[in-house]
Design a protein around this motif. Structure first.
Motif, mmCIF file in Angstrom:
data_model
loop_
_atom_site.group_PDB
_atom_site.id
_atom_site.type_symbol
_atom_site.label_atom_id
_atom_site.label_comp_id
_atom_site.label_asym_id
_atom_site.label_seq_id
_atom_site.Cartn_x
_atom_site.Cartn_y
_atom_site.Cartn_z
ATOM 1 N N ALA A 110 8.968 -15.211 -4.273
ATOM 2 C CA ALA A 110 7.507 -15.079 -4.193
ATOM 3 C C ALA A 110 7.061 -15.140 -2.740
ATOM 4 O O ALA A 110 7.663 -15.840 -1.924
ATOM 5 N N LEU A 111 6.017 -14.402 -2.427
ATOM 6 C CA LEU A 111 5.497 -14.349 -1.061
ATOM 7 C C LEU A 111 3.974 -14.360 -1.094
ATOM 8 O O LEU A 111 3.382 -13.825 -2.034
ATOM 9 N N PRO A 112 3.343 -14.943 -0.085
ATOM 10 C CA PRO A 112 1.870 -14.832 -0.044
ATOM 11 C C PRO A 112 1.474 -13.406 0.333
ATOM 12 O O PRO A 112 2.066 -12.825 1.258
ATOM 13 N N ILE A 113 0.505 -12.874 -0.388
ATOM 14 C CA ILE A 113 0.095 -11.475 -0.168
ATOM 15 C C ILE A 113 -0.463 -11.271 1.243
ATOM 16 O O ILE A 113 -0.379 -10.183 1.807
ATOM 17 N N SER A 114 -0.938 -12.369 1.842
ATOM 18 C CA SER A 114 -1.539 -12.269 3.182
ATOM 19 C C SER A 114 -0.559 -11.736 4.223
ATOM 20 O O SER A 114 -0.955 -11.182 5.249
ATOM 21 N N LYS A 115 0.740 -11.896 3.965
ATOM 22 C CA LYS A 115 1.732 -11.425 4.945
ATOM 23 C C LYS A 115 2.163 -9.988 4.676
ATOM 24 O O LYS A 115 3.069 -9.470 5.320
ATOM 25 N N GLY A 116 1.541 -9.339 3.682
ATOM 26 C CA GLY A 116 1.859 -7.935 3.386
ATOM 27 C C GLY A 116 3.062 -7.815 2.469
ATOM 28 O O GLY A 116 3.782 -8.790 2.215
ATOM 29 N N LEU A 117 3.290 -6.598 1.952
ATOM 30 C CA LEU A 117 4.444 -6.372 1.077
ATOM 31 C C LEU A 117 5.708 -6.313 1.916
ATOM 32 O O LEU A 117 5.671 -5.914 3.072
ATOM 33 N N SER A 118 6.826 -6.712 1.305
ATOM 34 C CA SER A 118 8.087 -6.749 2.053
ATOM 35 C C SER A 118 8.627 -5.355 2.303
ATOM 36 O O SER A 118 9.387 -5.125 3.238
ATOM 37 N N GLY A 119 8.256 -4.409 1.472
ATOM 38 C CA GLY A 119 8.716 -3.030 1.662
ATOM 39 C C GLY A 119 9.962 -2.700 0.869
ATOM 40 O O GLY A 119 10.349 -1.537 0.756
ATOM 41 N N GLU A 120 10.587 -3.723 0.267
ATOM 42 C CA GLU A 120 11.828 -3.469 -0.491
ATOM 43 C C GLU A 120 11.562 -2.892 -1.867
ATOM 44 O O GLU A 120 12.456 -2.336 -2.501
ATOM 45 N N GLU A 121 10.358 -3.064 -2.390
ATOM 46 C CA GLU A 121 10.095 -2.786 -3.800
ATOM 47 C C GLU A 121 9.950 -1.291 -4.102
ATOM 48 O O GLU A 121 9.424 -0.527 -3.315
ATOM 49 N N GLU A 122 10.429 -0.918 -5.305
ATOM 50 C CA GLU A 122 10.325 0.488 -5.722
ATOM 51 C C GLU A 122 9.054 0.752 -6.515
ATOM 52 O O GLU A 122 8.616 1.889 -6.657
ATOM 53 N N ILE A 123 8.526 -0.325 -7.097
ATOM 54 C CA ILE A 123 7.336 -0.208 -7.942
ATOM 55 C C ILE A 123 6.391 -1.366 -7.616
ATOM 56 O O ILE A 123 6.853 -2.473 -7.308
ATOM 57 N N VAL A 124 5.105 -1.109 -7.675
ATOM 58 C CA VAL A 124 4.118 -2.166 -7.459
ATOM 59 C C VAL A 124 3.276 -2.318 -8.741
ATOM 60 O O VAL A 124 2.787 -1.321 -9.273
ATOM 61 N N ILE A 125 3.166 -3.562 -9.235
ATOM 62 C CA ILE A 125 2.322 -3.817 -10.408
ATOM 63 C C ILE A 125 1.188 -4.742 -10.007
ATOM 64 O O ILE A 125 1.430 -5.816 -9.446
ATOM 65 N N VAL A 126 -0.026 -4.331 -10.281
ATOM 66 C CA VAL A 126 -1.198 -5.137 -9.919
ATOM 67 C C VAL A 126 -1.702 -5.838 -11.182
ATOM 68 O O VAL A 126 -2.101 -5.179 -12.143
ATOM 69 N N THR A 127 -1.659 -7.162 -11.178
ATOM 70 C CA THR A 127 -2.051 -7.923 -12.368
ATOM 71 C C THR A 127 -3.238 -8.849 -12.116
ATOM 72 O O THR A 127 -3.547 -9.694 -12.942
ATOM 73 N N VAL A 128 -3.898 -8.703 -10.953
ATOM 74 C CA VAL A 128 -5.048 -9.587 -10.681
ATOM 75 C C VAL A 128 -6.197 -9.250 -11.633
ATOM 76 O O VAL A 128 -6.226 -8.185 -12.227
ATOM 77 N N LYS A 129 -7.142 -10.170 -11.762
ATOM 78 C CA LYS A 129 -8.317 -9.944 -12.596
ATOM 79 C C LYS A 129 -9.149 -8.809 -11.996
ATOM 80 O O LYS A 129 -9.095 -8.559 -10.792
ATOM 81 N N GLN A 130 -9.959 -8.194 -12.863
ATOM 82 C CA GLN A 130 -10.685 -7.004 -12.403
ATOM 83 C C GLN A 130 -11.573 -7.267 -11.194
ATOM 84 O O GLN A 130 -11.718 -6.411 -10.341
ATOM 85 N N TYR A 131 -12.123 -8.487 -11.111
ATOM 86 C CA TYR A 131 -13.041 -8.749 -9.992
ATOM 87 C C TYR A 131 -12.310 -8.932 -8.666
ATOM 88 O O TYR A 131 -12.933 -9.030 -7.620
ATOM 89 N N ASP A 132 -10.966 -8.952 -8.700
ATOM 90 C CA ASP A 132 -10.201 -9.008 -7.454
ATOM 91 C C ASP A 132 -9.494 -7.685 -7.152
ATOM 92 O O ASP A 132 -8.848 -7.539 -6.105
ATOM 93 N N VAL A 133 -9.602 -6.716 -8.059
ATOM 94 C CA VAL A 133 -8.869 -5.454 -7.898
ATOM 95 C C VAL A 133 -9.306 -4.710 -6.650
ATOM 96 O O VAL A 133 -8.482 -4.165 -5.919
ATOM 97 N N LYS A 134 -10.612 -4.718 -6.382
ATOM 98 C CA LYS A 134 -11.105 -3.950 -5.225
ATOM 99 C C LYS A 134 -10.417 -4.414 -3.936
ATOM 100 O O LYS A 134 -9.983 -3.579 -3.126
ATOM 101 N N LYS A 135 -10.293 -5.738 -3.803
ATOM 102 C CA LYS A 135 -9.636 -6.288 -2.605
ATOM 103 C C LYS A 135 -8.186 -5.806 -2.515
ATOM 104 O O LYS A 135 -7.692 -5.435 -1.449
ATOM 105 N N VAL A 136 -7.493 -5.805 -3.661
ATOM 106 C CA VAL A 136 -6.085 -5.402 -3.683
ATOM 107 C C VAL A 136 -5.960 -3.912 -3.374
ATOM 108 O O VAL A 136 -5.052 -3.483 -2.646
ATOM 109 N N ILE A 137 -6.892 -3.112 -3.892
ATOM 110 C CA ILE A 137 -6.854 -1.668 -3.621
ATOM 111 C C ILE A 137 -7.093 -1.418 -2.136
ATOM 112 O O ILE A 137 -6.402 -0.599 -1.512
ATOM 113 N N ASP A 138 -8.014 -2.138 -1.531
ATOM 114 C CA ASP A 138 -8.236 -2.010 -0.078
ATOM 115 C C ASP A 138 -6.959 -2.352 0.685
ATOM 116 O O ASP A 138 -6.569 -1.653 1.612
#
Lengths: 304, 304
Positions: B59-87
């Protein structure tokens, strides 16, 4: 002058106290015998601005019938008990002037069953708290408005004047419809919403989302009745919310205490009026079902 | 296959556990650094039918960005946080396939901002309880339905099959709209009403007054969307109420715990859709305001 008061609730006791103050003789008729006994023994205590006053009061259980000495009968029971009282008065062939002081307008349809030639209806705009069977507090100074529903009587006119003369503001209006319909609208807008959201009256003004819904309900229910000055009634709704901002509405308290509410006489009446004109009242219907469902919440949860 | 999961809530942790079980490598990205630390140190514990299973989790804090190793990204945050994740995903120019698992449809409008050529959306029909940052219970066996929102990818297809193969039912549908809209209607009917009345899901069926309102809401919201088999969706709403009769809806729990709800993405979305067609949606609007008002209830009471 002897005055029968049917109903030993907050409003009944408040009026009995002021009738006593005005040197008339109230006789309180109670549903429970123990309340009549307690009132006869201990008298009625009323607090106002922290000062208590005691009144020697005659009280009788309604089950034994009216004593027959009274010149006027005032019915102060909740709307859901009015039908029973009307049946009782009709069976007893009471012909004295009768005043009905209820919220809502659902009870009006039964008034034709009465033998009394003189009937009045009215509304109570007082803050009153009932502590026990024999003790109340008069918390908000307001007024009582009455109007003839069927034939006036001189004795009732005199009664109103005597009550008003001691500072217990009592106003005789010419037409009953506007008196009752304004109070109905105020109750229809404030009571169900505060019961639903479990908030004090003031929250309907300070919470913008609740305020939006209050406007929507007001618009829908005022379409179902004859109302001359709609915007003036809206101002009244807002003024009452402000004045009673720290109070919980009676419907809120009824729901919280698992008591039946007066929803049938308020929104139930408005839905019936709307139906006569084939009106579509989705919000009123939704609110009506919401309160009805909350009254039966335990059932629903039990089987759920 | 490494899979990034953005969001360490109940759904994120559930999916991470099953990705682990399927011998793929989840990396959970959390908002709070302490949750990432706890997951790395203690692993993830999942209860099912009283039996606990432990998973070693990166596990990693999102504040440090994605590690880049992943082949797929799944977004499971609540809808009111989705905009931030999309940005965040858009700024990071992520081009991997992304799957969005949210209630409601409010977030769909933002998906065009993403650089990734392959985007999926889906819904989660599982019962899952989150006890702590590192511990959940899988309480209700259900399924995940996904569908391409923008271009398919072979790696994502493979991922779905591998997850499904271990018994964590995951279904690929052709069209995203019916998948999301059915869940939206279910949520629109059950969640706000149960939050408003503070009842378990089952009470909407057993309490006749609440049931009447459920029907009224269903009729209004289904008019605002394209739905082929309306009566089938109604049967689904009823079936879900029955199956989850002893559960409190997520919106009920959000309101009880003074958390923001997903009302904007559910009723807010439906109101916006209705507005496009100049629809009159009094009940949806009333319910939307009711939940918004309840979210801000403290404010309202404070000033009231």
């Amino acid at each position: 002058m002897k005055v029968a008061i049917i109903g030993g609730g907050a409003v009944g006791l408040l009026i009995a106290a002021y009738i006593s103050k005005a040197k008339m003789e109230p006789i309180i008729y109670t549903r429970r015998e123990e309340q009549a006994l307690a009132l006869n023994e201990q008298g009625l205590k009323m607090y106002k601005n922290g000062i208590a006053e005691n009144f020697a009061i005659k009280a009788l259980p309604i089950s034994k019938g009216l004593s027959g000495e009274e010149e006027i009968v005032i019915v102060t029971v909740k709307q859901y008990d009015v039908k029973k009282v009307i049946d009782f008065l009709s069976n007893s062939q009471i012909t004295k002037p009768i005043l009905f002081l209820q919220n809502g307008m659902g009870h009006l349809t039964y008034l034709s069953e009465l033998s009394s030639p003189s009937i009045y209806v009215g509304i109570v705009e007082h803050g009153v708290l009932r502590y026990s069977d024999t003790c109340i507090a008069h918390t908000g100074e307001g007024q009582i408005k009455v109007a003839p529903f069927k034939e006036k009587t001189a004795s009732f006119d005199r009664f109103v004047k005597e009550l008003d003369a001691i500072g217990f503001r009592t106003i005789m209006e010419e037409n009953w419809y506007p008196v009752l319909v304004k109070k109905l609208i105020v109750n229809a807008v404030i009571n169900p919403l505060t019961a639903l959201y479990k908030v004090k009256n003031g929250a309907l003004l300070t919470n913008q989302s609740f305020y939006n819904n209050m406007i929507a309900i007001f618009q829908e229910v005022t379409c179902a009745v004859e109302l001359k000055d709609v915007s003036k009634v809206w101002d009244e709704v807002v003024a009452i919310c402000k004045k009673t901002s720290e109070n919980f509405s009676s419907m809120y308290k009824d729901i919280e205490n698992n008591r039946p509410t007066e929803i049938d006489s308020i929104l139930g009446y408005l839905l019936a009026e709307g139906k006569k004109n084939s009106m579509n009242m989705p919000l009123t219907s939704f609110l009506y079902n919401s309160i009805k469902g909350m009254e039966n919440k335990r059932e629903g949860e039990g089987n759920g």
